[in-house]
Design a protein around this motif. Structure first.
Motif, PDB file in Angstrom:
ATOM      1  N   ALA A  63       0.854  -1.191   0.000  1.00  8.75           N
ATOM      2  CA  ALA A  63       0.000   0.000   0.000  1.00  8.75           C
ATOM      3  C   ALA A  63       0.884   1.232   0.000  1.00  8.75           C
ATOM      4  O   ALA A  63       2.051   1.170   0.404  1.00  8.75           O
ATOM      5  CB  ALA A  63      -0.916  -0.006   1.223  1.00  8.75           C
ATOM      6  N   PRO A  64       0.357   2.383  -0.448  1.00  4.39           N
ATOM      7  CA  PRO A  64       1.175   3.597  -0.504  1.00  4.39           C
ATOM      8  C   PRO A  64       1.616   4.067   0.873  1.00  4.39           C
ATOM      9  O   PRO A  64       1.020   3.713   1.900  1.00  4.39           O
ATOM     10  CB  PRO A  64       0.242   4.634  -1.156  1.00  4.39           C
ATOM     11  N   THR A  65       2.647   4.880   0.882  1.00  2.00           N
ATOM     12  CA  THR A  65       3.136   5.475   2.115  1.00  2.00           C
ATOM     13  C   THR A  65       2.030   6.286   2.794  1.00  2.00           C
ATOM     14  O   THR A  65       1.302   7.021   2.143  1.00  2.00           O
ATOM     15  CB  THR A  65       4.331   6.393   1.794  1.00  2.00           C
ATOM     16  N   GLY A  66       1.909   6.117   4.113  1.00  2.00           N
ATOM     17  CA  GLY A  66       0.950   6.902   4.881  1.00  2.00           C
ATOM     18  C   GLY A  66      -0.482   6.412   4.819  1.00  2.00           C
ATOM     19  O   GLY A  66      -1.399   7.121   5.232  1.00  2.00           O
ATOM     20  N   SER A  67      -0.706   5.171   4.351  1.00  2.00           N
ATOM     21  CA  SER A  67      -2.076   4.686   4.190  1.00  2.00           C
ATOM     22  C   SER A  67      -2.532   3.794   5.338  1.00  2.00           C
ATOM     23  O   SER A  67      -3.652   3.288   5.322  1.00  2.00           O
ATOM     24  CB  SER A  67      -2.228   3.939   2.858  1.00  2.00           C
ATOM     25  N   GLY A  68      -1.668   3.538   6.326  1.00  2.00           N
ATOM     26  CA  GLY A  68      -2.094   2.757   7.486  1.00  2.00           C
ATOM     27  C   GLY A  68      -1.649   1.307   7.475  1.00  2.00           C
ATOM     28  O   GLY A  68      -2.335   0.443   8.039  1.00  2.00           O
ATOM     29  N   LYS A  69      -0.481   1.020   6.874  1.00  2.00           N
ATOM     30  CA  LYS A  69       0.006  -0.362   6.813  1.00  2.00           C
ATOM     31  C   LYS A  69       0.381  -0.890   8.203  1.00  2.00           C
ATOM     32  O   LYS A  69       0.189  -2.069   8.500  1.00  2.00           O
ATOM     33  CB  LYS A  69       1.216  -0.456   5.874  1.00  2.00           C
ATOM     34  N   THR A  70       0.931  -0.007   9.054  1.00  2.00           N
ATOM     35  CA  THR A  70       1.338  -0.447  10.392  1.00  2.00           C
ATOM     36  C   THR A  70       0.138  -0.952  11.179  1.00  2.00           C
ATOM     37  O   THR A  70       0.177  -2.031  11.779  1.00  2.00           O
ATOM     38  CB  THR A  70       2.025   0.699  11.153  1.00  2.00           C
ATOM     39  N   PHE A  71      -0.954  -0.198  11.168  1.00  2.00           N
ATOM     40  CA  PHE A  71      -2.153  -0.634  11.882  1.00  2.00           C
ATOM     41  C   PHE A  71      -2.771  -1.873  11.230  1.00  2.00           C
ATOM     42  O   PHE A  71      -3.358  -2.713  11.918  1.00  2.00           O
ATOM     43  CB  PHE A  71      -3.186   0.493  11.946  1.00  2.00           C
ATOM     44  N   ALA A  72      -2.642  -1.997   9.911  1.00  2.00           N
ATOM     45  CA  ALA A  72      -3.195  -3.172   9.232  1.00  2.00           C
ATOM     46  C   ALA A  72      -2.582  -4.444   9.802  1.00  2.00           C
ATOM     47  O   ALA A  72      -3.296  -5.401  10.131  1.00  2.00           O
ATOM     48  CB  ALA A  72      -2.940  -3.087   7.730  1.00  2.00           C
ATOM     49  N   LEU A  73      -1.269  -4.461   9.970  1.00  2.00           N
ATOM     50  CA  LEU A  73      -0.614  -5.682  10.429  1.00  2.00           C
ATOM     51  C   LEU A  73      -0.567  -5.797  11.942  1.00  2.00           C
ATOM     52  O   LEU A  73      -0.773  -6.885  12.489  1.00  2.00           O
ATOM     53  CB  LEU A  73       0.799  -5.758   9.848  1.00  2.00           C
ATOM     54  N   PHE A  74      -0.301  -4.706  12.634  1.00  2.00           N
ATOM     55  CA  PHE A  74      -0.197  -4.807  14.092  1.00  2.00           C
ATOM     56  C   PHE A  74      -1.532  -5.222  14.711  1.00  2.00           C
ATOM     57  O   PHE A  74      -1.596  -6.119  15.548  1.00  2.00           O
ATOM     58  CB  PHE A  74       0.284  -3.477  14.677  1.00  2.00           C
ATOM     59  N   LEU A  75      -2.609  -4.589  14.275  1.00  2.00           N
ATOM     60  CA  LEU A  75      -3.927  -4.939  14.804  1.00  2.00           C
ATOM     61  C   LEU A  75      -4.352  -6.332  14.347  1.00  2.00           C
ATOM     62  O   LEU A  75      -5.049  -7.045  15.076  1.00  2.00           O
ATOM     63  CB  LEU A  75      -4.957  -3.892  14.383  1.00  2.00           C
ATOM     64  N   GLY A  76      -3.919  -6.725  13.153  1.00  2.00           N
ATOM     65  CA  GLY A  76      -4.196  -8.082  12.679  1.00  2.00           C
ATOM     66  C   GLY A  76      -3.527  -9.131  13.559  1.00  2.00           C
ATOM     67  O   GLY A  76      -4.132 -10.153  13.909  1.00  2.00           O
ATOM     68  N   LEU A  77      -2.257  -8.884  13.941  1.00  2.00           N
ATOM     69  CA  LEU A  77      -1.539  -9.828  14.802  1.00  2.00           C
ATOM     70  C   LEU A  77      -2.151  -9.859  16.205  1.00  2.00           C
ATOM     71  O   LEU A  77      -2.256 -10.925  16.831  1.00  2.00           O
ATOM     72  CB  LEU A  77      -0.059  -9.464  14.877  1.00  2.00           C
ATOM     73  N   LEU A  78      -2.547  -8.685  16.715  1.00  2.00           N
ATOM     74  CA  LEU A  78      -3.205  -8.648  18.023  1.00  2.00           C
ATOM     75  C   LEU A  78      -4.490  -9.486  18.007  1.00  2.00           C
ATOM     76  O   LEU A  78      -4.764 -10.259  18.941  1.00  2.00           O
ATOM     77  CB  LEU A  78      -3.542  -7.212  18.409  1.00  2.00           C
ATOM     78  N   SER A  79      -5.271  -9.330  16.949  1.00  2.00           N
ATOM     79  CA  SER A  79      -6.529 -10.078  16.833  1.00  2.00           C
ATOM     80  C   SER A  79      -6.264 -11.572  16.736  1.00  2.00           C
ATOM     81  O   SER A  79      -6.940 -12.385  17.389  1.00  2.00           O
ATOM     82  CB  SER A  79      -7.311  -9.610  15.605  1.00  2.00           C
ATOM     83  N   ALA A  80      -5.271 -11.930  15.917  1.00  2.00           N
ATOM     84  CA  ALA A  80      -4.956 -13.351  15.743  1.00  2.00           C
ATOM     85  C   ALA A  80      -4.462 -13.967  17.047  1.00  2.00           C
ATOM     86  O   ALA A  80      -4.832 -15.098  17.397  1.00  2.00           O
ATOM     87  CB  ALA A  80      -3.894 -13.504  14.652  1.00  2.00           C
ATOM     88  N   PHE A  81      -3.634 -13.224  17.780  1.00  2.00           N
ATOM     89  CA  PHE A  81      -3.121 -13.721  19.055  1.00  2.00           C
ATOM     90  C   PHE A  81      -4.278 -13.932  20.040  1.00  2.00           C
ATOM     91  O   PHE A  81      -4.357 -14.944  20.735  1.00  2.00           O
ATOM     92  CB  PHE A  81      -2.105 -12.734  19.630  1.00  2.00           C
ATOM     93  N   HIS A  82      -5.172 -12.962  20.087  1.00  2.00           N
ATOM     94  CA  HIS A  82      -6.321 -13.035  21.014  1.00  2.00           C
ATOM     95  C   HIS A  82      -7.206 -14.237  20.700  1.00  2.00           C
ATOM     96  O   HIS A  82      -7.624 -14.964  21.611  1.00  2.00           O
ATOM     97  CB  HIS A  82      -7.125 -11.741  20.916  1.00  2.00           C
ATOM     98  N   GLN A  83      -7.459 -14.461  19.404  1.00  2.00           N
ATOM     99  CA  GLN A  83      -8.392 -15.522  19.023  1.00  2.00           C
ATOM    100  C   GLN A  83      -7.721 -16.891  18.968  1.00  2.00           C
ATOM    101  O   GLN A  83      -8.398 -17.903  18.797  1.00  2.00           O
ATOM    102  CB  GLN A  83      -9.042 -15.187  17.684  1.00  2.00           C
TER     103      GLN A  83
END
Length: 814
Positions: free
Chosen positions: A43-63
């Motif tokens: 994805a382009p710079t500044g589009s929220g890639k960090t939150f895409a993966l960090f929140l994805g890993l948090l969700s996966a860990f929780h579930q």
């Protein structure tokens, strides 16, 4: 991820509270992580890639059923540069606070204090933001497997930047070990600009894993506005490549009209010069303008980054140290000084402005010489068409593998059969044979066939079928040498009264005498003495001061840039002018046609003329300096096979020069056979420059593989000693063990990365289909001039060179 239960609901509620709507690529990433998938987010710079993966890993860990309160390392986030780490940490902690998770986030890099590293080892954080080198350093510790057991996910940021380097190979090897320790490990890469995404996925996950990996691609398109800064008179502006300082006054209104501006230069020396020039023009900017490059001390870099983030700086003059990923939202405008030579690099730098979704990026291009205006037009065209460079992954990098095996040997040792299977699963070493593996193990045990008589190369023993290092001195030296970034020896710069300013290269320091003055980190300094690999300095009041220059600062023109550059020139010859930059160059094109010819698409231009220096033979493939270095060597070799003559070779991104002291019948000697693919590799390797290129490359390979030791902190070996050691080893392998894997790797890397063999072949094929066009100008043409100036720069002081260029330029007006 379900938006109605548990952490999924918390994430969506948090987005709602911030008035954010998740992008489709973000929700797709969250769902993929929860399903246990691996892949790459593009994805382009500044589009929220960090939150895409960090929140994805948090969700996966929780579930996954893991307890969020369980201690131990859960996520590793690998970042290629230090400047990214702090920004990532801020984003993570913001999300953790919003989700009421008490996970600890820590940064580990070369700048991390010893006490912090010890604490991170004894009491691991939940999330570690680190570098490829630091992961390997952790693996070199005894008991490392226990440290990494329980790792749930790993993210490699800016994967496009790592993939085309040996640091990327380090990542591949680390992943092979971590996957073995943690089956089911979630592995994700982040990439903003890359032309071969599917191959990038294979390299990240391995050939087998890549088949099951996901490419999550955003449909967000970043608008980039490219503006050129024009000289008032293109005929009088530098033709030979300078610093662009003559146009410095033209960027002042741009800086004044923007809240904050990043001014990118291509080298550290150029960065120092531009910073000082801006202050000379606008002394009132003191305090709100800063400088940022890799040789400045960590403390100064940290201050600049924080001040830029907080909006306290009007402008920062910088290098690639601020290229990647950092979110400086106050930055409105980018100025690029000189061509970045790469579309991807240009897009990355442009993305530092408007660093938020759907915001427009503004970038101004300031040419350092007149012909660079064509590159500005080429960049605009390439950006609009999305013609981004491919990243060539390293294959069979034996030096990195030897270093990795030593890392395992100094920690807990390794089982050869197990590690062989792990290493074979990587993209880089998937073609490795059992025979080659045995050679590598013998290298660790005996120092190769030709070095087995020397005990210093025997670094590993076999203990109960485990390969391990028992010598503490060898282990200590190895841990201090982990890494693949090979640079010239650096000398610290400190004030006599105390306080580190940064570091300069040893070769620059060796040219200074006590009492000499120089500019560094924006300060006028005077050398007092050099002691224990440290330059002790004080503030200087002298008017004349030098600027530190650094070796290896020239960037080659990428293949994508070369292609569009040729297109712009060929279009002009057909009367097709699409850009203001090409229009502005009409006086130069007219002069080129008057003195010689501007070649069309089906023509290959060869110029030949005589001067006081000798006989100049120039050719213009427009393929970049690396390709021209190889082609120049190739043609010189083939011409000298026909007649007794000696050439000196010079090149730039547009063409190359063969200079001789006696004339040749060019139309008789230069024919299509010279550009033939027949015996190509043999002829290049037999050329004058090939062996020297190989020696320089072998020095780097010898350092990475541990054949030579760079020295202890404060007692770093001098460059000439390193060069002498590597040259001696090079000769030993060449004469007694030419089938050595490291020796063969040297020539592979020279051909693939230095001379760009694939591009060289394509260029030769193209020339085979063109008409050889001979021109005999009376003096250097606008195309020839920059090449000749580049050659003279190697032999003259700057003062003499300026006088010579001025005289040459005046000759054109007569």
């Amino acid at each position: 991820m379900n938006a109605t239960d548990g952490i999924g609901k918390q994430i969506f509620d948090w987005f709602d509270a911030q008035n954010w709507t998740p992008y489709p690529f973000q929700t797709q990433t969250w769902e993929a992580c929860v399903k246990g998938k691996c892949g790459i987010v593009n994805a382009p710079t500044g589009s929220g890639k960090t939150f895409a993966l960090f929140l994805g890993l948090l969700s996966a860990f929780h579930q996954s059923g893991h307890s969020p309160q369980k201690s131990g390392l859960k996520v590793i986030w690998i970042s290629p540069i230090r400047a990214l780490a702090k920004e990532i940490k801020i984003s993570m902690e913001r999300a953790l606070n919003a989700l009421d998770l008490s996970w600890q986030v820590a940064i580990r890099s070369g700048d991390t204090s010893t006490s912090a590293r010890k604490k991170q080892w004894s009491s691991p954080p939940d999330i570690l933001i680190t570098t490829p080198e630091s992961v390997h350093i952790l693996m070199s510790k005894k008991g490392y497997a226990k440290y990494f057991i329980g790792l749930f996910g790993i993210v490699i940021d800016e994967w496009h930047e790592l993939m085309g380097s040996k640091r990327g190979v380090q990542v591949e090897l680390a992943l092979s070990r971590l996957k073995s320790l943690n089956p089911g490990l979630l592995i994700w890469g982040i990439s903003a600009t890359i032309g071969n995404l599917h191959e990038a996925l294979d390299v990240l996950l391995g050939p087998k894993g890549g088949r099951d990996g996901l490419l999550v691609t955003s449909d967000i398109r970043k608008e980039i506005a490219v503006h050129s800064i024009f000289p008032d008179n293109v005929e009088k502006y530098s033709w030979g490549g300078h610093l662009g300082i003559a146009l410095a006054d033209k960027i002042m209104p741009i800086i004044e009209g923007s809240a904050s501006t990043l001014i990118f230069t291509n080298t550290r020396g150029q960065c120092e010069i531009w910073y000082q020039k801006i202050l000379d023009l606008r002394p009132d900017l003191a305090g709100v303008i800063a400088m940022h490059h890799g040789s400045i001390s960590r403390e100064l870099r940290d201050w600049v980054e924080e001040a830029l983030y907080d909006g306290r700086l009007k402008a920062v003059v910088c290098t690639s140290s601020l290229d990647l990923g950092v979110d400086f939202r106050p930055v409105e405008t980018i100025i690029q000084i000189g061509s970045p030579k790469s579309v991807a690099r240009f897009v990355q730098r442009a993305g530092r402005s408007g660093h938020q979704p759907e915001a427009r990026s503004e970038i101004f291009f300031l040419p350092t010489h007149a012909l660079e205006l064509v590159e500005a037009a080429a960049l605009r065209r390439a950006v609009s068409s999305g013609n981004i460079e491919l990243r060539t992954p390293y294959l069979r990098s034996w030096d990195v593998l030897i270093q990795y095996l030593m890392t395992l040997a100094v920690s807990d040792g390794f089982d050869a059969d197990q590690i062989y299977e792990e290493v074979k699963s990587t993209f880089c070493y998937s073609s490795m044979t059992r025979s080659e593996w045995k050679n590598l193990l013998n290298f660790l045990l005996h120092g190769s066939q030709s070095l087995k008589a020397y005990d210093e190369y025997k670094k590993v023993v076999i203990d109960n079928a485990i390969y391990r290092t028992t010598d503490r001195r060898i282990a200590q030296r190895h841990r201090m040498s982990i890494g693949t970034i090979v640079s010239e020896a650096m000398i610290n710069v400190r004030f006599l009264s105390g306080g580190r300013i940064g570091a300069v290269e040893e070769w620059f320091a060796s040219h200074l005498e006590p009492g000499d003055s120089f500019w560094f980190a924006g300060r006028p300094l005077e050398l007092v003495m050099i002691k224990d690999m440290t330059m002790l300095v004080r503030k200087s009041k002298k008017v004349t001061r030098r600027i530190p220059s650094y070796l290896g600062g020239r960037l080659p023109l990428s293949s994508e840039m070369s292609e569009v550059l040729r297109e712009k020139i060929y279009n002009y010859t057909q009367g097709k002018i699409e850009d203001a930059e090409v229009e502005r160059l009409k006086p130069l094109w007219t002069m080129q046609n008057t003195l010689s010819i501007l070649p069309r698409e089906d023509e290959f231009l060869i110029e030949y003329f005589e001067s006081k220096e000798g006989y100049h033979l120039l050719m213009y493939p427009f393929e970049g300096r690396f390709v021209h270095e190889g082609m120049g060597a190739l043609l010189a070799k083939r011409i000298t096979n026909k007649l007794s003559i000696t050439f000196s070779i010079a090149m730039n991104d547009y063409g190359f020069e063969l200079l001789s002291d006696k004339p040749i019948d060019v139309e008789n000697i230069i024919n299509k056979d010279l550009f033939s693919m027949k015996n190509l590799i043999t002829d290049i390797q037999g050329s004058i420059n090939a062996t020297e290129l190989a020696r320089r490359k072998f020095r780097d390979i010898a350092r990475i593989s541990g054949l030579i030791f760079q020295g202890y902190p404060g007692k770093i070996k001098k460059q000439r000693h390193l060069q002498a050691s590597s040259s001696l080893l090079f000769d030993v392998f060449r004469d007694y063990e030419p089938n050595s894997l490291l020796f063969l790797q040297t020539f592979d890397e020279v051909m693939t990365f230095q001379l760009e063999e694939a591009r060289l072949r394509n260029a030769l094929n193209r020339i085979q289909g063109q008409y050889l066009l001979f021109a005999y100008p009376s003096k250097p043409t606008p195309l020839a001039f920059p090449i000749i100036v580049d050659r003279m720069r190697e032999k003259m002081t700057s003062e003499k060179l300026e006088d010579r260029i001025r005289k040459m330029t005046l000759d054109f007006t007569k």
